[in-house]
Write a protein that holds these residues in place. Structure first.
Motif, mmCIF file in Angstrom:
data_model
loop_
_atom_site.group_PDB
_atom_site.id
_atom_site.type_symbol
_atom_site.label_atom_id
_atom_site.label_comp_id
_atom_site.label_asym_id
_atom_site.label_seq_id
_atom_site.Cartn_x
_atom_site.Cartn_y
_atom_site.Cartn_z
ATOM 1 N N GLU A 56 17.130 18.526 39.708
ATOM 2 C CA GLU A 56 16.010 19.448 39.514
ATOM 3 C C GLU A 56 15.128 19.376 40.753
ATOM 4 O O GLU A 56 14.950 18.298 41.325
ATOM 5 C CB GLU A 56 15.191 19.070 38.275
ATOM 6 C CG GLU A 56 15.937 19.174 36.948
ATOM 7 C CD GLU A 56 16.189 20.618 36.548
ATOM 8 O OE1 GLU A 56 15.501 21.510 37.077
ATOM 9 O OE2 GLU A 56 17.080 20.828 35.692
ATOM 10 N N ASN B 25 12.100 18.747 43.153
ATOM 11 C CA ASN B 25 11.005 17.796 43.083
ATOM 12 C C ASN B 25 9.852 18.312 43.943
ATOM 13 O O ASN B 25 9.969 18.344 45.170
ATOM 14 C CB ASN B 25 11.458 16.421 43.582
ATOM 15 C CG ASN B 25 10.384 15.357 43.425
ATOM 16 O OD1 ASN B 25 9.217 15.662 43.218
ATOM 17 N ND2 ASN B 25 10.783 14.097 43.533
ATOM 18 N N ALA C 114 17.943 20.576 45.396
ATOM 19 C CA ALA C 114 18.578 20.159 44.146
ATOM 20 C C ALA C 114 20.018 20.649 44.098
ATOM 21 O O ALA C 114 20.377 21.675 44.684
ATOM 22 C CB ALA C 114 17.800 20.692 42.952
ATOM 23 N N THR D 198 23.422 21.583 41.491
ATOM 24 C CA THR D 198 23.771 21.985 40.130
ATOM 25 C C THR D 198 24.749 20.960 39.559
ATOM 26 O O THR D 198 25.428 20.252 40.307
ATOM 27 C CB THR D 198 24.403 23.380 40.105
ATOM 28 O OG1 THR D 198 25.578 23.374 40.946
ATOM 29 C CG2 THR D 198 23.424 24.427 40.610
ATOM 30 N N ALA E 121 20.100 13.369 32.791
ATOM 31 C CA ALA E 121 20.712 14.702 32.882
ATOM 32 C C ALA E 121 22.210 14.632 32.630
ATOM 33 O O ALA E 121 22.770 15.462 31.901
ATOM 34 C CB ALA E 121 20.428 15.303 34.250
#
Length: 452
Positions: A189, A191, A199, A201, A241
């Motif tokens: 994600e 930052n 980031a 995926t 995650a």
């Protein structure tokens, strides 16, 4: 971390000239005679390509007809860590893991200048992914192992190297057998506090790759401030995650360290051994096998106890995933005091040669516990330890000594000894015994005679 400083830009301009040569401190490295092979690429000025020179050294186990994989030992950020990568392929302990699985051992060294932007190599999308895959093709041609271009990868990375290794899992999950991330992880994600770091995926295929996050407790777990306090929150976010979607990911908190590597290799190598044993295809060229999950154990990520998955009382998608009972028991020792036990002695030294009062020999490291030192015996009696004391300020003393990024020091420590007390004209007999870092002795070598 947000920009390349002007001295770095000038450095890169110099590297782009036709007569560019390897620059200090990257101009001193061990020779790469077989079974070692090396390629080096100059910095590129093309958009999207690697802006730093890169040096890749590989070790090929003797007698392997067709390699089944390549183990990558990836250093971290900063000039000192990048320089330490020059000896990664020469580590006897990591070579033992590679040999066990008919794999090559690769040590990259990205020649990042001091204070330059580490993201320009540790994010593989900035050119290091392509350079890495190119080196496998070129090293395959040099070594006579063209299969290097297509075999699976087992990845170990420290700090920025963990960011790189995790990024390669996300970019190439079909190629990665397993990945150990020491202190560094990629972002999933954005930052706001670190906008320069892009980031990634999270593809579904990455959830099937075994991954272990390995932060030091002083990197935000028990010590909440300081330079590395952000490591734990980043590891925790990455873990949540992946594990929240069922990923095969664990956490092993080093109870003794901050950012240094400490004794992590005594869990990392057995963990990678278990993953490679389960995942590598029996025949080189076949796809990776699925990681078995029926024997998994689970643990609270910051706890001290692991249990079989069926006995875990809380939500399993909040638990650190461990592949089997043996690794779980090693994990419980590691997170307590890093004292991972070993009951198997190292292999005996071989090829002991005596010329006058000079001894030399060869030896392989113990897969579980590496090599701490050698015992020299003369005429059946103890004579000396080699070395008297291994140097490793970050963990167990080892024969080759260790740097901050878990690689041997330069110059490489030779397996040799000079008997300065041998009696002139007297024939002596010698033996050499290997000792691993758990304190276990090998059987003695053969006993050649020598005279002074």
């Amino acid at each position: 971390m947000t920009r390349i400083l002007w001295p770095t830009l000038l450095f890169l301009v110099a590297l782009a000239t036709p007569l560019a040569a390897q620059q200090p401190p990257y101009d001193v490295f061990p020779p790469a005679d077989p079974p070692y092979y090396r390629v080096r690429y100059e910095a590129s000025t093309q958009p999207g390509e690697l802006v730093y020179p890169a040096n890749y050294t590989i070790w090929i186990p003797a007698g392997v007809r067709s390699l089944r994989g390549v183990i990558v030992h990836q250093h971290g950020c900063g000039e000192g860590s990048c320089k330490s990568g020059l000896t990664g392929a020469y580590d006897l302990h990591w070579q033992a893991l590679a040999k066990e699985h008919d794999c090559a051992l690769l040590g990259p060294s990205y020649e990042q200048p001091e204070n330059a932007d580490c993201q320009m190599w540790c994010d593989p999308r900035n050119g290091s992914d392509a350079a890495f895959r190119k080196c496998l093709v070129d090293l395959g041609e040099k070594s006579g192992h063209p299969e290097l271009a297509t075999v699976p990868w087992a990845l170990w990375g420290h700090s920025g190297g963990g960011h790189w290794a995790g990024g390669m899992v996300l970019l190439h999950p079909e190629r990665v057998a397993a990945a150990w991330l020491r202190s560094g992880v990629p972002l999933l994600e954005p930052n706001p506090e670190r906008p320069a770091i892009k980031a990634h995926t999270l593809p579904g295929a990455a959830l099937r790759v075994p991954v272990m996050c390995n932060p030091g407790t002083k990197e935000g777990v028990t010590v909440k401030d300081g330079r590395f306090a952000g490591v734990w929150p980043a590891n925790e976010a990455f873990f949540k995650a992946m594990r929240g979607r069922g990923g095969l990911i664990g956490i092993a908190v080093d109870p003794l360290t901050a950012h240094e590597c400490g004794n992590q290799r005594y869990l990392a190598i057995p963990w990678l051994d278990a993953c490679l044993r389960a995942r590598l295809p029996k025949v080189s060229g076949d796809p990776l096998r699925a990681m078995p999950v029926d024997g998994a154990w689970l643990a609270n990520p910051t706890g001290l106890a692991a249990v079989p998955a069926a006995q875990f009382a809380d939500d399993p998608r909040t638990a650190a995933w461990l592949p089997n009972e043996s690794i779980a028991r090693g994990w419980m020792q590691y997170v307590k005091d890093t004292g991972v036990m070993d009951t198997t002695p190292p292999p005996a030294p071989t090829t002991l040669r005596v010329s006058g009062n000079e001894l030399s020999w060869e030896a392989e490291a113990d897969l579980e516990s590496g090599l701490a030192r050698f015992i020299i015996e003369r005429d059946g009696q103890f004579l000396a330890h080699v070395p008297e004391q291994g140097k490793n300020p970050f963990g167990r003393p080892v024969f080759q000594n260790l740097q901050y990024s878990d690689t041997p020091t330069q110059p490489l420590v030779p397996m040799q000894f000079v008997d300065t007390t041998a009696l002139s004209g007297k024939e002596h007999t010698y033996r050499v015994i290997a000792v691993n870092t758990a304190g276990l002795n090998s059987k003695p070598s053969a006993t050649p005679a020598g005279t002074r």
